[in-house]
Enzyme design. Structure first.
Site, PDB file in Angstrom:
ATOM      1  N   GLU A  51       0.820  -1.205   0.000  1.00  0.00           N
ATOM      2  CA  GLU A  51       0.000   0.000   0.000  1.00  0.00           C
ATOM      3  C   GLU A  51       0.863   1.268   0.000  1.00  0.00           C
ATOM      4  O   GLU A  51       0.878   2.022   0.972  1.00  0.00           O
ATOM      5  CB  GLU A  51      -0.917  -0.012   1.229  1.00  0.00           C
ATOM      6  CG  GLU A  51      -1.834  -1.219   1.294  1.00  0.00           C
ATOM      7  CD  GLU A  51      -2.483  -1.394   2.666  1.00  0.00           C
ATOM      8  OE1 GLU A  51      -2.082  -0.662   3.605  1.00  0.00           O
ATOM      9  OE2 GLU A  51      -3.372  -2.237   2.796  1.00  0.00           O
ATOM     10  N   PRO A  52       1.578   1.539  -1.083  1.00  0.00           N
ATOM     11  CA  PRO A  52       2.403   2.757  -1.133  1.00  0.00           C
ATOM     12  C   PRO A  52       1.557   4.004  -1.316  1.00  0.00           C
ATOM     13  O   PRO A  52       0.504   3.978  -1.948  1.00  0.00           O
ATOM     14  CB  PRO A  52       3.279   2.514  -2.363  1.00  0.00           C
ATOM     15  CG  PRO A  52       2.406   1.672  -3.252  1.00  0.00           C
ATOM     16  CD  PRO A  52       1.645   0.769  -2.325  1.00  0.00           C
ATOM     17  N   GLY A  53       2.029   5.104  -0.760  1.00  0.00           N
ATOM     18  CA  GLY A  53       1.354   6.391  -0.949  1.00  0.00           C
ATOM     19  C   GLY A  53       2.367   7.501  -1.140  1.00  0.00           C
ATOM     20  O   GLY A  53       2.524   8.052  -2.227  1.00  0.00           O
ATOM     21  N   ARG A  54       3.110   7.805  -0.069  1.00  0.00           N
ATOM     22  CA  ARG A  54       4.074   8.901  -0.106  1.00  0.00           C
ATOM     23  C   ARG A  54       5.098   8.723  -1.228  1.00  0.00           C
ATOM     24  O   ARG A  54       5.430   9.682  -1.932  1.00  0.00           O
ATOM     25  CB  ARG A  54       4.797   8.977   1.238  1.00  0.00           C
ATOM     26  CG  ARG A  54       5.768  10.146   1.367  1.00  0.00           C
ATOM     27  CD  ARG A  54       6.629   9.992   2.619  1.00  0.00           C
ATOM     28  NE  ARG A  54       5.849   9.725   3.798  1.00  0.00           N
ATOM     29  CZ  ARG A  54       5.378  10.655   4.615  1.00  0.00           C
ATOM     30  NH1 ARG A  54       5.626  11.923   4.351  1.00  0.00           N
ATOM     31  NH2 ARG A  54       4.682  10.325   5.692  1.00  0.00           N
ATOM     32  N   TYR A  59       5.076  18.045  12.076  1.00  0.00           N
ATOM     33  CA  TYR A  59       6.130  17.041  12.214  1.00  0.00           C
ATOM     34  C   TYR A  59       7.547  17.629  12.223  1.00  0.00           C
ATOM     35  O   TYR A  59       8.512  16.856  12.219  1.00  0.00           O
ATOM     36  CB  TYR A  59       6.066  16.034  11.049  1.00  0.00           C
ATOM     37  CG  TYR A  59       4.746  15.349  10.847  1.00  0.00           C
ATOM     38  CD1 TYR A  59       4.101  14.702  11.882  1.00  0.00           C
ATOM     39  CD2 TYR A  59       4.145  15.328   9.584  1.00  0.00           C
ATOM     40  CE1 TYR A  59       2.893  14.049  11.681  1.00  0.00           C
ATOM     41  CE2 TYR A  59       2.934  14.678   9.374  1.00  0.00           C
ATOM     42  CZ  TYR A  59       2.316  14.040  10.427  1.00  0.00           C
ATOM     43  OH  TYR A  59       1.118  13.394  10.221  1.00  0.00           O
ATOM     44  N   ARG A 116       2.634  19.845   7.294  1.00  0.00           N
ATOM     45  CA  ARG A 116       3.698  18.942   7.724  1.00  0.00           C
ATOM     46  C   ARG A 116       4.839  19.631   8.491  1.00  0.00           C
ATOM     47  O   ARG A 116       5.278  19.107   9.518  1.00  0.00           O
ATOM     48  CB  ARG A 116       4.279  18.169   6.531  1.00  0.00           C
ATOM     49  CG  ARG A 116       3.287  17.214   5.860  1.00  0.00           C
ATOM     50  CD  ARG A 116       3.966  16.323   4.840  1.00  0.00           C
ATOM     51  NE  ARG A 116       4.826  15.360   5.499  1.00  0.00           N
ATOM     52  CZ  ARG A 116       6.147  15.442   5.528  1.00  0.00           C
ATOM     53  NH1 ARG A 116       6.779  16.443   4.923  1.00  0.00           N
ATOM     54  NH2 ARG A 116       6.850  14.521   6.162  1.00  0.00           N
ATOM     55  N   TYR A 142       0.443  14.080   1.567  1.00  0.00           N
ATOM     56  CA  TYR A 142       0.059  14.666   2.851  1.00  0.00           C
ATOM     57  C   TYR A 142       0.204  16.193   2.831  1.00  0.00           C
ATOM     58  O   TYR A 142       0.659  16.796   3.787  1.00  0.00           O
ATOM     59  CB  TYR A 142       0.867  14.025   3.993  1.00  0.00           C
ATOM     60  CG  TYR A 142       0.714  12.528   4.006  1.00  0.00           C
ATOM     61  CD1 TYR A 142      -0.465  11.950   4.458  1.00  0.00           C
ATOM     62  CD2 TYR A 142       1.707  11.686   3.501  1.00  0.00           C
ATOM     63  CE1 TYR A 142      -0.647  10.571   4.426  1.00  0.00           C
ATOM     64  CE2 TYR A 142       1.533  10.316   3.457  1.00  0.00           C
ATOM     65  CZ  TYR A 142       0.359   9.765   3.921  1.00  0.00           C
ATOM     66  OH  TYR A 142       0.176   8.404   3.874  1.00  0.00           O
ATOM     67  N   CYS A 178      -1.529  33.035  12.176  1.00  0.00           N
ATOM     68  CA  CYS A 178      -1.239  33.583  13.518  1.00  0.00           C
ATOM     69  C   CYS A 178      -0.846  32.464  14.481  1.00  0.00           C
ATOM     70  O   CYS A 178      -1.526  32.206  15.492  1.00  0.00           O
ATOM     71  CB  CYS A 178      -2.443  34.353  14.035  1.00  0.00           C
ATOM     72  SG  CYS A 178      -2.720  35.890  13.144  1.00  0.00           S
ATOM     73  N   GLU A 179       0.219  31.771  14.142  1.00  0.00           N
ATOM     74  CA  GLU A 179       0.810  30.726  14.971  1.00  0.00           C
ATOM     75  C   GLU A 179       2.322  30.811  14.790  1.00  0.00           C
ATOM     76  O   GLU A 179       2.811  30.920  13.660  1.00  0.00           O
ATOM     77  CB  GLU A 179       0.355  29.328  14.530  1.00  0.00           C
ATOM     78  CG  GLU A 179      -1.136  29.076  14.579  1.00  0.00           C
ATOM     79  CD  GLU A 179      -1.619  28.685  15.960  1.00  0.00           C
ATOM     80  OE1 GLU A 179      -0.763  28.415  16.833  1.00  0.00           O
ATOM     81  OE2 GLU A 179      -2.851  28.647  16.156  1.00  0.00           O
TER      82      GLU A 179
END
Length: 461
Positions: free
Chosen positions: A311-314, A353, A349, A410, A381-382
């Site tokens: 199940e590859p995605g990235r 992360y 991301r 993602y 505003c973070e």
């Protein structure tokens, strides 16, 4: 302003980023280092046409990577099963990039879907993926989602716990169907990746403790013919952005041990879902190739008589996408800031992360242009709305555009409208053509999705 000295940095330079990212090239442009192109299209021109922020996917890169990964597994597992079926099936992880166009490309390349919600099931089917090639993973599946999956006749549901198994049996029985199920095993293996995307440890919320699997598996399979369940196999998923082969080897060896134990008890194991998680070198670090992953799968699980699923995605989608953004302001002070109009509401991301993404100006600097370290930040505003710290960059002015690399996985799928910032458009480059996948959302459309109680309307007090 601090001048950057290349020898003092481990970050890949512009030339290295260009060389290592498929689909990217620099077209000659007088007085510059070239105009950045992706999929043969000028990114600066695309920014003018579609505005920024804007997600850009290269269908050619996605298609090539789908072929490369599937080819690696077909080479490693070339012998068909005794019943004539292919020894391995590839399923596109919809959660990584869920646009219908990208799903359609994967379907054209023979991929099924790995889904984690009812919405993703609807997307996969609409994009042309076959229901029997869909695998449903993830915790917290609702009754309505399970019912839709059973009704569609998907290939298998990867069951997370005993309660979910009971609900599937009840739903399938009420519908007069038989649901194909596999038990998701928690092998208690650390994926050696970011803590927030590790899913195979005992303390993670995913899967059934491996020592509990044999008894549960046996009870369900031996009841076949008297229940609405067909127990077809086992599944595992260790995490995401895996760069080291050891977690794969360890997890799959534990899974193989379980399969042999089930065989010894006279039980059938038709399907083994190996999960996904193959990482990409965002910062030029050493990464596994699909061939290495395929070799480990074949070596550890290939001789057990079951059809294997990956199940590859990235790995498929990450390098196939970039996020375009424009410079809004340049701010000098204790730190130098380049403020762009993309924010953590677009690409989460880095904030979530501490992820590193390559960033290139769409007009590359001429050779010898001094580079200066700057923080690339968004408008949210973070204080965590930061795409890069101390990144060597040429001088910028308002309106210049940049491309944030490896944004195809993602990225758009995790976007939000935080700070009431509408969702950015998505476009696809494919076969020399450019087409919108999602139009720029307007503030009016965003507000139109809400309602206000009558007693709060202006003039009602």
């Amino acid at each position: 302003m601090k001048t950057h000295h290349p020898s003092a940095s481990l970050q890949p330079d512009f030339a290295t980023l260009l060389k290592t990212h498929p689909g990217l090239e620099a077209a000659p442009a007088p007085g510059t280092g070239g105009e950045l192109c992706f999929g043969g299209q000028s990114l600066k021109a695309l920014a003018r046409t579609y505005g920024t922020p804007c997600w850009v996917m290269d269908g050619g890169v996605l298609r090539t990577r789908c072929q490369a990964l599937a080819g690696a597994f077909k080479a490693a597992l070339s012998t068909p099963l005794p019943d004539g079926r292919s020894a391995v099936c590839c399923h596109y992880a919809v959660k990584a990039q869920d646009s219908l166009a990208c799903l359609a490309i994967a379907a054209q390349e023979g991929y099924g879907a790995d889904i984690v919600s009812g919405g993703e099931l609807a997307r996969a089917l609409k994009a042309g993926m076959k229901a029997e090639a869909v695998v449903f993973s993830g915790v917290g599946k609702s009754d309505s989602e399970l019912a839709d999956a059973i009704k569609a006749g998907i290939g298998q549901i990867n069951v997370e716990n005993e309660g979910e198994l009971e609900r599937i049996a009840s739903l399938a029985s009420a519908m007069g169907r038989v649901a194909r199920v596999a038990l998701r095993v928690n092998p208690d293996v650390a994926a050696q990746t970011h803590d927030k995307i590790s899913t195979g440890r005992a303390e993670d919320k995913f899967g059934i403790a491996w020592e509990k699997v044999p008894a549960l598996y046996k009870s369900v399979q031996q009841a076949e013919g008297h229940s609405a369940l067909r127990m077809v196999g086992l599944a595992v998923h260790l995490g995401s952005q895996i760069m080291d082969p050891q977690p794969y080897r360890q997890g799959y060896q534990r899974l193989a041990q379980l399969v042999r134990q089930l065989h010894a008890e006279g039980l059938r194991v038709d399907e083994i879902d190996c999960g996904g998680g193959l990482g990409i070198p965002y910062q030029g670090e050493e990464a596994m190739a699909p061939q290495a992953w395929a070799h480990i799968v074949a070596e550890t699980l290939g001789g057990l008589g079951a059809r294997l699923h990956v199940e590859p995605g990235r790995w498929l989608t990450g390098p196939a996408g970039v996020l375009l953004a424009s410079v809004v302001e340049i701010k000098h002070g204790a730190r130098d800031f380049v403020i762009i109009n993309a924010g953590m509401n677009d690409l989460l991301r880095p904030a979530l992360y501490d992820a590193w993404h390559g960033i290139l100006p769409t007009t590359l600097p001429a050779p010898g242009t001094p580079l200066h370290e700057a923080d690339i930040v968004g408008p949210i505003c973070e204080s965590s709305d930061i795409f890069a710290r101390n990144r060597p960059m040429p001088p910028f002015k308002r309106g210049d555009t940049v491309a944030i690399l490896d944004a195809g996985a993602y990225g758009a799928v995790m976007s939000s409208t935080y700070n009431t910032r509408p969702l950015a458009p998505q476009i696809l480059i494919d076969h020399g053509q450019v087409a919108p996948l999602r139009k720029q959302q307007s503030v009016e459309a965003l507000l139109a999705a809400e309602t206000m109680p009558g007693w709060l309307l202006p003039g009602q007090r």
